[in-house]
Design a protein around this motif. Structure first.
Motif, PDB file in Angstrom:
ATOM      1  N   VAL A 191       0.844  -1.192   0.000  1.00 29.31           N
ATOM      2  CA  VAL A 191       0.000   0.000   0.000  1.00 29.31           C
ATOM      3  C   VAL A 191       0.882   1.245   0.000  1.00 29.31           C
ATOM      4  N   ASN A 192       0.563   2.175  -0.884  1.00 29.52           N
ATOM      5  CA  ASN A 192       1.245   3.469  -0.868  1.00 29.52           C
ATOM      6  C   ASN A 192       0.324   4.548  -0.327  1.00 29.52           C
TER       7      ASN A 192
ATOM      8  N   TRP B  47       0.276   3.270  10.468  1.00 31.51           N
ATOM      9  CA  TRP B  47      -0.930   2.507  10.129  1.00 31.51           C
ATOM     10  C   TRP B  47      -0.688   1.465   9.059  1.00 31.51           C
ATOM     11  N   GLY B  48       0.531   1.461   8.495  1.00 35.09           N
ATOM     12  CA  GLY B  48       0.857   0.345   7.605  1.00 35.09           C
ATOM     13  C   GLY B  48       1.254   0.696   6.188  1.00 35.09           C
ATOM     14  N   ALA B  49       1.412   1.972   5.859  1.00 37.76           N
ATOM     15  CA  ALA B  49       1.835   2.314   4.500  1.00 37.76           C
ATOM     16  C   ALA B  49       3.199   1.691   4.213  1.00 37.76           C
ATOM     17  N   ASP B  50       3.322   1.051   3.055  1.00 31.35           N
ATOM     18  CA  ASP B  50       4.567   0.366   2.698  1.00 31.35           C
ATOM     19  C   ASP B  50       5.522   1.272   1.949  1.00 31.35           C
ATOM     20  N   THR B  51       4.964   2.237   1.222  1.00 28.72           N
ATOM     21  CA  THR B  51       5.788   3.282   0.611  1.00 28.72           C
ATOM     22  C   THR B  51       5.008   4.581   0.763  1.00 28.72           C
ATOM     23  N   VAL B  52       5.706   5.678   0.614  1.00 25.16           N
ATOM     24  CA  VAL B  52       5.063   6.984   0.722  1.00 25.16           C
ATOM     25  C   VAL B  52       5.513   7.827  -0.465  1.00 25.16           C
TER      26      VAL B  52
ATOM     27  N   THR C 195      -2.285  -7.168  -9.031  1.00 26.67           N
ATOM     28  CA  THR C 195      -1.647  -5.871  -8.819  1.00 26.67           C
ATOM     29  C   THR C 195      -0.762  -5.931  -7.583  1.00 26.67           C
ATOM     30  N   ALA C 196       0.435  -5.350  -7.683  1.00 25.60           N
ATOM     31  CA  ALA C 196       1.441  -5.529  -6.639  1.00 25.60           C
ATOM     32  C   ALA C 196       1.374  -4.466  -5.563  1.00 25.60           C
ATOM     33  N   MET C 197       0.943  -3.243  -5.942  1.00 23.52           N
ATOM     34  CA  MET C 197       0.844  -2.183  -4.943  1.00 23.52           C
ATOM     35  C   MET C 197      -0.394  -1.339  -5.242  1.00 23.52           C
ATOM     36  N   LEU C 198      -1.069  -0.945  -4.158  1.00 22.58           N
ATOM     37  CA  LEU C 198      -2.296  -0.161  -4.254  1.00 22.58           C
ATOM     38  C   LEU C 198      -2.028   1.227  -3.709  1.00 22.58           C
ATOM     39  N   CYS C 199      -2.280   2.240  -4.510  1.00 21.68           N
ATOM     40  CA  CYS C 199      -2.149   3.605  -4.002  1.00 21.68           C
ATOM     41  C   CYS C 199      -3.442   3.971  -3.296  1.00 21.68           C
TER      42      CYS C 199
ATOM     43  N   GLU D 163      -7.722   6.647   8.051  1.00 20.74           N
ATOM     44  CA  GLU D 163      -8.846   5.932   7.462  1.00 20.74           C
ATOM     45  C   GLU D 163      -8.452   5.345   6.096  1.00 20.74           C
ATOM     46  N   GLY D 164      -7.738   6.137   5.321  1.00 23.50           N
ATOM     47  CA  GLY D 164      -7.325   5.684   3.993  1.00 23.50           C
ATOM     48  C   GLY D 164      -6.326   4.539   4.066  1.00 23.50           C
ATOM     49  N   VAL D 165      -5.328   4.663   4.935  1.00 22.97           N
ATOM     50  CA  VAL D 165      -4.308   3.610   5.013  1.00 22.97           C
ATOM     51  C   VAL D 165      -4.921   2.313   5.540  1.00 22.97           C
ATOM     52  N   VAL D 166      -5.693   2.395   6.617  1.00 24.13           N
ATOM     53  CA  VAL D 166      -6.263   1.166   7.185  1.00 24.13           C
ATOM     54  C   VAL D 166      -7.200   0.493   6.173  1.00 24.13           C
ATOM     55  N   THR D 167      -7.985   1.313   5.470  1.00 22.86           N
ATOM     56  CA  THR D 167      -8.882   0.758   4.446  1.00 22.86           C
ATOM     57  C   THR D 167      -8.087   0.010   3.376  1.00 22.86           C
ATOM     58  N   TYR D 168      -6.979   0.594   2.974  1.00 30.85           N
ATOM     59  CA  TYR D 168      -6.168  -0.070   1.953  1.00 30.85           C
ATOM     60  C   TYR D 168      -5.408  -1.281   2.497  1.00 30.85           C
ATOM     61  N   LYS D 169      -5.038  -1.240   3.770  1.00 19.04           N
ATOM     62  CA  LYS D 169      -4.403  -2.421   4.365  1.00 19.04           C
ATOM     63  C   LYS D 169      -5.372  -3.601   4.375  1.00 19.04           C
ATOM     64  N   LEU D 170      -6.630  -3.322   4.693  1.00 20.82           N
ATOM     65  CA  LEU D 170      -7.578  -4.435   4.722  1.00 20.82           C
ATOM     66  C   LEU D 170      -7.868  -4.935   3.311  1.00 20.82           C
ATOM     67  N   ALA D 171      -7.873  -4.019   2.334  1.00 22.30           N
ATOM     68  CA  ALA D 171      -8.078  -4.448   0.945  1.00 22.30           C
ATOM     69  C   ALA D 171      -6.892  -5.299   0.477  1.00 22.30           C
ATOM     70  N   ALA D 172      -5.686  -4.858   0.819  1.00 22.03           N
ATOM     71  CA  ALA D 172      -4.487  -5.602   0.428  1.00 22.03           C
ATOM     72  C   ALA D 172      -4.467  -6.977   1.095  1.00 22.03           C
ATOM     73  N   HIS D 173      -4.892  -7.004   2.360  1.00 24.25           N
ATOM     74  CA  HIS D 173      -4.918  -8.282   3.068  1.00 24.25           C
ATOM     75  C   HIS D 173      -5.967  -9.222   2.468  1.00 24.25           C
ATOM     76  N   ALA D 174      -7.122  -8.663   2.126  1.00 23.45           N
ATOM     77  CA  ALA D 174      -8.156  -9.485   1.471  1.00 23.45           C
ATOM     78  C   ALA D 174      -7.601 -10.084   0.181  1.00 23.45           C
ATOM     79  N   ALA D 175      -6.796  -9.292  -0.535  1.00 20.91           N
ATOM     80  CA  ALA D 175      -6.184  -9.791  -1.768  1.00 20.91           C
ATOM     81  C   ALA D 175      -5.147 -10.879  -1.463  1.00 20.91           C
ATOM     82  N   ASP D 176      -4.356 -10.687  -0.407  1.00 18.66           N
ATOM     83  CA  ASP D 176      -3.367 -11.704  -0.021  1.00 18.66           C
ATOM     84  C   ASP D 176      -4.043 -13.038   0.294  1.00 18.66           C
ATOM     85  N   LEU D 177      -5.166 -12.961   1.017  1.00 17.17           N
ATOM     86  CA  LEU D 177      -5.922 -14.186   1.318  1.00 17.17           C
ATOM     87  C   LEU D 177      -6.380 -14.855   0.026  1.00 17.17           C
ATOM     88  N   ALA D 178      -6.948 -14.039  -0.867  1.00 17.11           N
ATOM     89  CA  ALA D 178      -7.557 -14.594  -2.076  1.00 17.11           C
ATOM     90  C   ALA D 178      -6.513 -15.179  -3.009  1.00 17.11           C
TER      91      ALA D 178
END
Lengths: 591, 591
Positions: free
Chosen positions: A192-193, A218-223, A446-450, A468-483
């Motif tokens: 997540v960026n 909150w978990g941003a992987d890049t900024v 997709t490898a990274m989500l902005c 709110e934005g970072v946590v929302t994207y962390k959960l989306a990224a995690h949902a993708a990791d599961l899938a």
């Protein structure tokens, strides 16, 4: 300005200026842990260890205590969450990469030559994160990625191979030693960026460092530093020296500042100097809109929302004013030379991405994508790591085509998308309209989500929007990791669900992506300490909590199954050969 | 207690007790409009008409004003958003269904006999909503539904046919005349349900009516009253008499209250009386957990989170205590008789739905689903409209199987899912973890989405949580409508994107799902009236707004294209036959 962290002022909100408003310290129930490499003591890979309370099992009238292991989670927050770290913004972070970082040789070139760099070793440990105890004793869904087989194990050799093929990038400028190495590629965790950066409306250097620390907390992987206001060089310097994550920029913004905001006055010379200036500071990846070709501009003329990428519209203006091809396209090889010197990674910008549902997947967008593919080929010839930026606004049924076209046109280079937003009608909720698209395209590869914040289209995000934005994207990224079946991703879900079922409320909070919000929401209605072990919450009340009802069933169910088992055993002894169906299932109606 | 709405107290927050805290009145820029049936003056179908400001076009130095048409949107909010309506909670709403509503004959039976009921006529107008002006002049993506061809037009005959086949239901108890008829089926707009209901922790009749009005204001298409506390009958009466949307209940909750909360003491007699009592009041659909069969209970024994449906766990307890088959299963035909008398719709409950990622798509869940299919067959034999409830917690890659299995096992009866949540790790954000799943399964064919609020797993939602949950689900449902290609769905996206590109800020707010939040977010940083027409917002500032840059390009682009066109014409005259490529595209590098 020095922000020194010590026990005296640690965690005090009012420590104020000295701490520059930074939010520091560990999450509740968490501590910083470092994974060690057996042969390389200089590799110290951070993870967050979340402790748990024991399970209380009822055995007759007695209660048995069964301990629950720590849960390890990937940790991008850097030393700021380590109470043992000394934070001094003026000195910057100590080097995480203490080893030699050769100039003029990229991770891709090393990988192709068969060399496993320290960064690759580091990443293999980080992505291959193993739990201290075996959560996989419980069921893990296999998952599947689209056209990509997830590795069983993340080895240094696997990392090297993915980088060599160009399917993953390690954005790590040799001039950014503070960086904790990470990787972006579809064979790894989805990243997540978060964007930060001042504009004319709000500008303060310290604010930007604070946003950096906050976003990574909150978990941003890049900024990405998208600053456009004054002090652009100075702001970036502070960000880089204090950043444990890769920093991306869009150099055309600063180039435009240099020519007083007049796009027509941009030139290759000014741009080149800007690239070198930023590379020299340590920027890890550059968004470069080299695919906005003059010939494609007419394709945007009938669009609903024209060109919505800032960089794209700046370059379009330049091209039209001069009636010339985009100078980033014509000077692409020279750009590669600069990138190689510092090992800056390309993030080839999608200047013609759609800005509305109506414009999704149109000719302009895909024409540019094909050019990004051509540029990827050139970049790879030059040994430069490359990722590809993607949209934007796309309805769900058109998302998959974005992924497949990108893989095909750009030879599987990592895709890095903004959302996509799946509808235009919910400003104020665009972190959600886009998380729906982001989770899907993350699953597709997709490898990274902005990230997108709730303020998108409406204004500059504040601290709460960033969270709110970072946590929302962390959960989306995690949902993708599961899938997509990333190995071990489900461990955290299993742990939190176990805690939930056992009414270990505090563990449920601590294991969640946002422990503070989870606890605050719970405590709004049931703040007392006793409620932290109660077998219900205010949602259903004590009598109607299904988890409680279900837990209470356990004894009855055991007895029933035991009886069924005994009956089956009798039937078996009597020569029955039917598949086991509990006898009561056939017993018919009560009355 | 009377809440009379008149001009004097309209919109006053402090009118207080008289208005029972209801939020009344139109959304900004909106008015209630009624569609009329050419031959049936008694049919008055509400829509919300959103007005727009004109577009200002620059023609040389002059500004031309081009009007923009009203935008019509589907409206589930009932008379509460009509300033002309007289609201009196004690008397209840006036009948929307003024026609005869025959007892003992369901919409399904009428449909099979070829009869087009007034409800079907009403629904055809409502779902077939046409815009007053043609938005389809601009591009509309075709969309595709999975294995289902969307109709080009929603005719009364189409509605009848879908109901006859059982692929759609019209939940409309003959005893609920206040209802504005609506339909649930995958050939129609995706619907959203919101749950309300008191529990022991918080109980007030007026609160529940207020929540009903609030939830439908934000777009809830049906509301389930899940009250479990005191005054359960009275609460429901107030809700029904004041509800313009279908009301669903889970009758086992009230039956359990009647036996003092002791599941073992439940009996068919008590349950049957409860069904009749509620049907007589006008409840439109019943959740009935008849698929929780005794034989399936052992399949839940090794689950991570057991049985997480309240109804499911109550019935499991009963079955185990008595070692007997579920009495809802054994008395299913008798239940059908009651349903038919009032035309109550079945919502066959998924008592064994997964409560964690780990438990998704397991044997218990699918065993129950097969039984729901068997019960659907029985219900249809009896002429009863039926929908099927679905999960729950499911990782993205396992969602599609839920849809395909449901369609197969349950003969395409409408699917009605709770989320699903795509990860367990984000309590506090479960409206989002679940909106990701809901949008996807809605696209795949799910007909109604049961909302999840941010408080899920943590506590009882308050007003803001309800709003957040409903709006989140509306955007997910709309994203699904776009993706499955529901005719005309994209009109609102096109309109809002046009407003956005033209910096008609107020129109952008008014066209959005939550106009108040959109405006508030914008005004946080730029509150002045002048900012409502400014060509930028605080996100990027005036110099870097890409939409502004893009708009400014229009003239240059026009000139460039004109030149290219003239050149092409010359080439054509000279006998050239190449496909048009603007000359400048080949012009090469600047320097």
């Amino acid at each position: 300005m020095t922000a020194t962290l010590n026990k005296a002022n640690f965690g005090k909100k009012d420590a104020g200026r000295d701490l520059a408003g930074l939010t520091l310290g560990a999450f509740p129930g968490s501590r910083k842990h470092y994974l060690r490499h057996p042969e390389r003591p200089d590799l110290r890979v951070p993870v967050r260890a979340i402790s748990q309370t024991p399970t209380l099992e009822q055995v007759g009238a007695a209660t048995r205590t069964v301990p629950n292991p720590d849960v390890y989670v990937y940790d991008s927050s850097g030393p700021y969450t380590d109470p043992a770290a000394q934070i001094d913004l003026e000195r910057g972070l100590p080097a995480a990469r203490t080893w030699a970082r050769p100039r003029g040789r990229t991770q891709m070139q090393a990988a192709r030559a068969g060399e496993i760099t320290p960064e690759m070793e580091y990443i293999a440990l980080r992505e291959g994160l193993r739990q201290p105890a075996d959560f996989t004793l419980t069921h893990q869904h296999p998952g599947f990625a689209h056209g990509f087989r997830m590795p069983r194990e993340i080895t240094p050799e696997y990392v090297r191979d993915e980088v060599a093929r160009g399917r993953a990038v390690i954005p790590a400028n040799v001039m950014h030693p503070e960086l904790e190495p990470m990787i972006i590629g579809r064979g790894f965790r989805v990243k997540v960026n978060a964007n930060i950066g001042n504009s004319v409306v709000r500008a303060s250097v310290v604010d930007e460092v604070e946003k950096l620390v906050w976003a990574t907390r909150w978990g941003a992987d890049t900024v990405m530093d998208l600053s456009t206001g004054p002090d652009i060089h100075q702001t970036r310097e502070w960000i880089l020296r204090n950043s444990p994550v890769p920093i991306g920029t869009v150099p055309i913004y600063q180039a435009l500042e240099k020519v007083g905001g007049v796009a027509e006055d941009l030139s290759w010379d000014i741009y080149r100097d800007t690239l070198i200036e930023q590379a020299e500071q340590g920027v890890d990846y550059f968004t470069i809109h080299a695919g906005v070709r003059l010939a494609y501009l007419p394709l945007t003329a009938r669009r609903r929302t024209g060109i919505v990428s800032r960089g794209g519209s700046i370059l379009a203006r330049w091209c039209l004013a001069h009636h010339q091809e985009n100078f980033l396209y014509t000077h692409f090889r020279e750009i590669c030379e600069i990138m190689r010197e510092y090992d800056v990674t390309f993030s080839l910008g999608d200047g013609l991405r759609p800005g509305s549902i109506e414009d999704a997947n149109d000719r302009a967008q895909f024409a540019e994508l094909d050019t990004l593919g051509e540029l990827t080929r050139t970049a790879w010839e030059e040994g430069i790591q490359t990722m590809i930026e993607g949209p934007g606004h796309v309805p769900m049924h058109l998302i998959h085509e974005n992924m497949t076209r990108e893989l095909e046109a750009c030879l599987e280079a990592p895709f890095y998308t903004l959302g996509p937003l799946t509808t235009d009608i919910a400003p104020g909720y665009d972190h959600i309209t886009s998380a729906i698209g982001a989770a899907q395209i993350g699953w597709y590869g997709t490898a990274m989500l902005c990230y997108v914040t709730p303020k998108e289209h409406l204004g500059l995000p504040d601290r709460q929007d960033v969270r709110e934005g970072v946590v929302t994207y962390k959960l989306a990224a995690h949902a993708a990791d599961l899938a997509k079946g990333f190995p071990g991703a489900q461990a955290r879900d299993n742990a939190i669900s176990k805690a939930r079922f056992e009414f270990r409320w505090v563990d449920q909070f601590n294991l969640s992506l946002d422990p503070e919000k989870a606890r605050a929401f719970h405590d709004e209605t049931l703040p007392a300490d006793a409620a932290k072990t109660a077998h219900f919450c205010s949602m259903c009340g004590p009598q109607f909590c299904s988890m409680k009802l279900s837990q209470d069933l356990a004894g009855d169910l055991q007895a029933y199954m035991q009886e069924g088992f005994e009956q089956k055993a009798q039937e078996f002894r009597a020569g029955g050969s039917e598949i086991y169906v509990p006898a009561a299932a056939e017993a018919g109606a009560d009355d």
